[in-house]
Write a protein that holds these residues in place. Structure first.
Motif, PDB file in Angstrom:
ATOM      1  N   UNK A  42       6.100  72.655 -40.960  1.00 29.07           N
ATOM      2  CA  UNK A  42       6.964  73.267 -39.887  1.00 29.07           C
ATOM      3  C   UNK A  42       6.793  72.547 -38.695  1.00 29.07           C
ATOM      4  N   UNK A  43       5.222  72.090 -38.286  1.00 32.43           N
ATOM      5  CA  UNK A  43       5.071  71.289 -37.128  1.00 32.43           C
ATOM      6  C   UNK A  43       5.906  69.986 -37.127  1.00 32.43           C
ATOM      7  N   UNK A  44       5.937  69.419 -38.378  1.00 33.43           N
ATOM      8  CA  UNK A  44       6.564  68.095 -38.283  1.00 33.43           C
ATOM      9  C   UNK A  44       8.084  68.177 -38.324  1.00 33.43           C
ATOM     10  N   UNK A  45       8.366  69.274 -39.021  1.00 39.02           N
ATOM     11  CA  UNK A  45       9.958  69.804 -38.825  1.00 39.02           C
ATOM     12  C   UNK A  45      10.449  69.854 -37.273  1.00 39.02           C
ATOM     13  N   UNK A  46       9.442  70.736 -36.594  1.00 41.16           N
ATOM     14  CA  UNK A  46      10.073  70.747 -35.134  1.00 41.16           C
ATOM     15  C   UNK A  46       9.880  69.539 -34.326  1.00 41.16           C
ATOM     16  N   UNK A  47       8.852  68.811 -34.879  1.00 37.00           N
ATOM     17  CA  UNK A  47       8.885  67.499 -34.076  1.00 37.00           C
ATOM     18  C   UNK A  47      10.256  66.730 -34.280  1.00 37.00           C
ATOM     19  N   UNK A  48      10.766  66.505 -35.344  1.00 35.55           N
ATOM     20  CA  UNK A  48      11.747  66.117 -36.060  1.00 35.55           C
ATOM     21  C   UNK A  48      13.264  66.286 -35.257  1.00 35.55           C
ATOM     22  N   UNK A  49      13.278  67.900 -34.827  1.00 30.22           N
ATOM     23  CA  UNK A  49      14.150  68.376 -34.267  1.00 30.22           C
ATOM     24  C   UNK A  49      14.301  68.207 -33.044  1.00 30.22           C
ATOM     25  N   UNK A  50      13.005  67.946 -32.320  1.00 26.66           N
ATOM     26  CA  UNK A  50      12.855  67.569 -31.024  1.00 26.66           C
ATOM     27  C   UNK A  50      13.295  65.740 -30.886  1.00 26.66           C
ATOM     28  N   UNK A  51      12.827  65.295 -31.520  1.00 25.80           N
ATOM     29  CA  UNK A  51      13.635  63.892 -31.874  1.00 25.80           C
ATOM     30  C   UNK A  51      14.753  63.798 -31.878  1.00 25.80           C
ATOM     31  N   UNK A  52      15.632  64.585 -32.479  1.00 31.93           N
ATOM     32  CA  UNK A  52      17.046  64.584 -32.552  1.00 31.93           C
ATOM     33  C   UNK A  52      17.352  64.986 -31.212  1.00 31.93           C
ATOM     34  N   UNK A  53      16.983  65.589 -30.536  1.00 27.90           N
ATOM     35  CA  UNK A  53      17.181  65.847 -29.134  1.00 27.90           C
ATOM     36  C   UNK A  53      17.746  64.655 -28.402  1.00 27.90           C
ATOM     37  N   UNK A  54      17.085  63.536 -28.738  1.00 32.12           N
ATOM     38  CA  UNK A  54      17.484  62.374 -28.013  1.00 32.12           C
ATOM     39  C   UNK A  54      18.860  61.935 -28.069  1.00 32.12           C
ATOM     40  N   UNK A  55      19.553  62.474 -29.196  1.00 30.56           N
ATOM     41  CA  UNK A  55      21.108  62.171 -28.985  1.00 30.56           C
ATOM     42  C   UNK A  55      21.827  62.553 -27.881  1.00 30.56           C
ATOM     43  N   UNK A  56      21.143  63.444 -27.264  1.00 33.77           N
ATOM     44  CA  UNK A  56      22.128  64.449 -26.184  1.00 33.77           C
ATOM     45  C   UNK A  56      21.066  64.478 -24.979  1.00 33.77           C
ATOM     46  N   UNK A  57      19.770  64.208 -24.796  1.00 36.88           N
ATOM     47  CA  UNK A  57      19.043  64.079 -23.548  1.00 36.88           C
ATOM     48  C   UNK A  57      18.191  62.714 -23.520  1.00 36.88           C
ATOM     49  N   UNK A  58      18.198  62.288 -22.217  1.00 37.35           N
ATOM     50  CA  UNK A  58      17.495  61.077 -22.017  1.00 37.35           C
ATOM     51  C   UNK A  58      16.048  61.030 -22.376  1.00 37.35           C
ATOM     52  N   UNK A  59      15.611  59.801 -22.936  1.00 32.25           N
ATOM     53  CA  UNK A  59      14.115  59.640 -23.282  1.00 32.25           C
ATOM     54  C   UNK A  59      13.262  60.401 -22.152  1.00 32.25           C
ATOM     55  N   UNK A  60      13.508  59.898 -21.074  1.00 31.35           N
ATOM     56  CA  UNK A  60      12.632  60.165 -19.655  1.00 31.35           C
ATOM     57  C   UNK A  60      12.751  61.917 -19.753  1.00 31.35           C
ATOM     58  N   UNK A  61      13.960  62.469 -19.562  1.00 34.12           N
ATOM     59  CA  UNK A  61      13.940  63.950 -19.608  1.00 34.12           C
ATOM     60  C   UNK A  61      13.265  64.585 -20.596  1.00 34.12           C
ATOM     61  N   UNK A  62      13.466  63.992 -21.959  1.00 36.17           N
ATOM     62  CA  UNK A  62      12.922  64.590 -23.288  1.00 36.17           C
ATOM     63  C   UNK A  62      11.281  64.685 -23.001  1.00 36.17           C
ATOM     64  N   UNK A  63      10.372  63.308 -22.703  1.00 36.56           N
ATOM     65  CA  UNK A  63       9.420  63.260 -22.555  1.00 36.56           C
ATOM     66  C   UNK A  63       8.761  64.334 -21.309  1.00 36.56           C
ATOM     67  N   UNK A  64       9.484  64.434 -20.323  1.00 35.25           N
ATOM     68  CA  UNK A  64       9.040  65.308 -19.373  1.00 35.25           C
ATOM     69  C   UNK A  64       9.236  66.675 -19.988  1.00 35.25           C
ATOM     70  N   UNK A  65      10.024  67.104 -20.683  1.00 32.57           N
ATOM     71  CA  UNK A  65      10.225  68.392 -21.058  1.00 32.57           C
ATOM     72  C   UNK A  65       9.272  68.800 -22.144  1.00 32.57           C
ATOM     73  N   UNK A  66       8.860  67.582 -22.978  1.00 28.58           N
ATOM     74  CA  UNK A  66       7.767  67.659 -23.993  1.00 28.58           C
ATOM     75  C   UNK A  66       6.322  68.093 -23.234  1.00 28.58           C
TER      76      UNK A  66
END
Length: 108
Positions: A42-66
């Motif tokens: 489940x933790x890895x699945x959550x990470x994969x969902x986060x990585x898929x967010x990069x389709x819609x959110x810039x890398x910088x914003x994603x890392x800051x959000x993380x």
């Protein structure tokens, strides 16, 4: 990968992302925390969902959000999405423009 998250840790794509500097220490820390709380799959699945967010959110914003989600102990893709969008929205606001809170006396 979503259906078989156990394949992700040894994936070539993961190693390529690490080599390119795209898989940051913040991603590793968030992933470790998510696995600790939710378990390996489940933790890895959550990470994969986060990585898929990069389709819609810039890398910088994603890392800051993380980073913000990690500090808050929010270990879901939804929490990361919310925090990344907050970062993006703050950067999009022009300097000197009043915020909605200004209209009500500066209180949140």
């Amino acid at each position: 990968m979503i259906r078989k998250p156990g394949a992700f840790p040894g994936a070539t794509t993961l190693e390529q992302a690490r080599s390119a500097g795209k898989f940051t220490p913040v991603l590793d820390a968030w992933w470790a925390a998510a696995v600790k709380v939710h378990g390996d799959a489940a933790g890895t699945r959550a990470l994969i969902e986060v990585l898929l967010l990069a389709r819609h959110i810039s890398h910088e914003h994603l890392v800051a959000g993380l980073a913000m989600a990690l500090r808050a102990g929010a270990l879901t893709a939804d929490a990361v999405t919310l925090e990344a969008r907050k970062v993006a929205q703050t950067e999009d606001e022009p300097a000197g423009c009043p915020s909605p809170n200004d209209a009500i006396g500066g209180r949140p």
